[in-house]
Design a protein around this motif. Structure first.
Motif, short mmCIF file in Angstrom:
data_model
loop_
_atom_site.label_atom_id
_atom_site.label_comp_id
_atom_site.label_asym_id
_atom_site.label_seq_id
_atom_site.Cartn_x
_atom_site.Cartn_y
_atom_site.Cartn_z
N ARG A 111 1.04 -1.10 0.02
CA ARG A 111 0.28 -0.55 0.16
C ARG A 111 0.96 1.42 0.34
NH1 ARG A 111 0.93 -1.22 5.54
NH2 ARG A 111 1.25 0.76 6.06
N ALA A 112 0.24 2.51 -0.18
CA ALA A 112 1.23 3.72 -0.30
C ALA A 112 0.91 4.62 0.94
CB ALA A 112 0.62 4.14 -1.79
N GLU A 113 1.73 4.53 1.24
CA GLU A 113 1.18 6.07 2.53
C GLU A 113 2.09 7.70 2.11
OE1 GLU A 113 -0.78 5.24 4.83
OE2 GLU A 113 -1.22 3.51 5.14
N ARG A 114 1.24 8.12 2.81
CA ARG A 114 1.97 9.31 1.94
C ARG A 114 2.58 9.70 3.21
NH1 ARG A 114 -3.08 13.56 2.44
NH2 ARG A 114 -3.97 11.76 3.90
N ALA A 115 3.73 10.54 3.34
CA ALA A 115 5.47 10.78 4.67
C ALA A 115 5.90 12.23 4.53
CB ALA A 115 5.84 9.23 3.94
N TRP A 116 6.42 12.62 5.07
CA TRP A 116 7.72 13.45 5.82
C TRP A 116 8.65 13.22 5.89
CZ3 TRP A 116 4.71 18.26 7.76
CH2 TRP A 116 3.65 18.24 7.90
N LEU A 117 9.14 13.89 4.82
CA LEU A 117 10.97 13.49 4.75
C LEU A 117 11.52 14.39 5.50
CD1 LEU A 117 11.03 12.87 0.84
CD2 LEU A 117 11.22 11.42 3.25
N ARG A 118 12.53 14.49 6.50
CA ARG A 118 12.91 15.80 7.04
C ARG A 118 14.95 15.20 7.79
NH1 ARG A 118 14.73 14.44 12.00
NH2 ARG A 118 15.57 16.67 12.57
N GLY A 119 15.77 16.09 7.45
CA GLY A 119 16.81 15.92 7.46
C GLY A 119 17.66 17.10 7.27
N GLU A 120 18.85 16.30 7.35
CA GLU A 120 20.11 18.13 7.57
C GLU A 120 20.04 18.35 5.77
OE1 GLU A 120 24.80 19.13 8.26
OE2 GLU A 120 23.38 18.94 10.05
N LEU A 121 20.01 20.05 6.26
CA LEU A 121 19.90 20.05 4.44
C LEU A 121 21.33 19.83 3.59
CD1 LEU A 121 18.35 22.97 2.83
CD2 LEU A 121 20.08 23.04 2.74
N ASP A 122 22.12 19.99 2.53
CA ASP A 122 23.15 20.50 2.36
C ASP A 122 23.09 21.22 1.26
OD1 ASP A 122 25.58 20.07 0.53
OD2 ASP A 122 25.40 18.38 0.11
N ASP B 285 19.52 14.62 -4.23
CA ASP B 285 20.78 15.92 -2.84
C ASP B 285 20.98 16.23 -1.76
OD1 ASP B 285 21.74 14.22 -5.62
OD2 ASP B 285 22.15 15.79 -6.94
N ALA B 286 19.96 17.39 -2.04
CA ALA B 286 20.18 18.31 -0.71
C ALA B 286 19.76 17.82 0.23
CB ALA B 286 19.37 19.37 -1.27
N LEU B 287 19.30 16.06 0.28
CA LEU B 287 19.23 15.93 1.58
C LEU B 287 19.25 14.42 1.83
CD1 LEU B 287 16.98 15.83 3.88
CD2 LEU B 287 15.19 14.64 2.85
N PRO B 288 20.36 14.38 2.11
CA PRO B 288 22.25 13.31 1.64
C PRO B 288 21.26 12.15 2.52
CG PRO B 288 22.55 15.18 2.41
CD PRO B 288 21.40 15.50 2.33
N ALA B 289 20.68 12.33 3.80
CA ALA B 289 20.37 11.24 4.47
C ALA B 289 19.03 11.99 5.57
CB ALA B 289 21.51 11.07 5.93
#
Length: 258
Positions: free
Chosen positions: A177-188, A237-241
């Motif tokens: 199934r597909a679930e909407r998600a947040w992405l977050r992390g340190e920006l490059d 690329d701007a969210l490497p991790a």
């Protein structure tokens, strides 16, 4: 996101929305409302769906009331069809914008679907251009469809839409199934602006928060499926991790390995 969230931006548990502390103002942030999507799907694909315009508007207004927000900020793509809105789509936008602005002021960060909306409703909305801007002192906003203004790197957190991130999750019987998600992390910073070389004024790079789409019918980027390409010119690329989180706050871990 619980304890992992930025202190300036706190997701509303169970919703594709967050509350941002802008110093003297508390804002509700959402992305990719895509008002009029049913009209667009009818013209684009010949798909007939019952309109959920009333449900979208009521949900948004309920969130404003529940969070006691002083302002609504839409991180782009308030509307679905590109160009000047008309017909049923314009009617939905008029009703939605009136319902919101009867409560609080409304800011639209211009997305790739919003040029006609920003012009048509210029008297009703505060508009931030496609390059984005900084609200208060610590929260930067952009849609994400184009290279952002380097000034966004001076903020503590950058909030964006456009990607509609989703994850594909397998179930116990072999389905998915597909679930909407947040992405977050340190920006490059070097990958975030077009010509690189900008580091920002803060002691550490800002956090990047990629919002799920408010509209559940708008599809999106399956971030954990091989071969999926991102829409923003600076991602991944701007969210490497970066980590992925479900709307209920469940942390799934590094989005590439979910």
């Amino acid at each position: 996101m619980g304890a992992a969230a930025s202190p300036a931006v706190e997701p509303v548990v169970g919703e594709p929305a967050a509350v941002a502390d802008l110093g003297g103002e508390r804002a509700l942030l959402v992305a990719d409302v895509h008002a009029g999507i049913e009209v667009g799907l009818r013209y684009e694909r010949g798909v007939e769906l019952d309109s959920r315009a009333d449900a979208r508007r009521e949900r948004l207004c309920s969130l404003l009331d529940e969070t006691d927000a002083d302002r609504l900020v839409v991180l782009g793509d308030l509307a679905h069809r590109i160009g000047a809105p008309d017909g049923d789509e314009r009617a939905e936008l008029e009703t939605l914008i009136a319902a919101v602005t009867d409560r609080v002021p409304m800011t639209l960060v211009e997305g790739n679907h919003d040029a006609g909306v920003a012009e048509a409703f210029a008297d009703d909305l505060d508009v931030i251009g496609a390059g984005g801007g900084v609200l208060g002192e610590t929260v930067a906003v952009c849609h994400g469809h184009t290279w952002p203004d380097p000034e966004l790197l001076d903020a503590g957190v950058v909030c964006m839409g456009h990607e509609h991130p989703q994850v594909r999750l397998a179930d116990a019987v072999g389905g998915s199934r597909a679930e909407r998600a947040w992405l977050r992390g340190e920006l490059d910073p070097a990958a975030f602006v077009e010509d690189g070389g900008h580091e920002g004024d803060g002691p550490v790079p800002p956090e990047l928060v990629v919002f799920p789409a408010f509209n559940e019918r708008s599809g999106g980027t399956w971030v954990n499926v091989e071969g999926q390409s991102f829409l923003a010119p600076f991602l991944p690329d701007a969210l490497p991790a970066g980590d992925a989180y479900l709307l209920d706050g469940t942390r799934l871990g590094e989005f590439r390995r979910v």
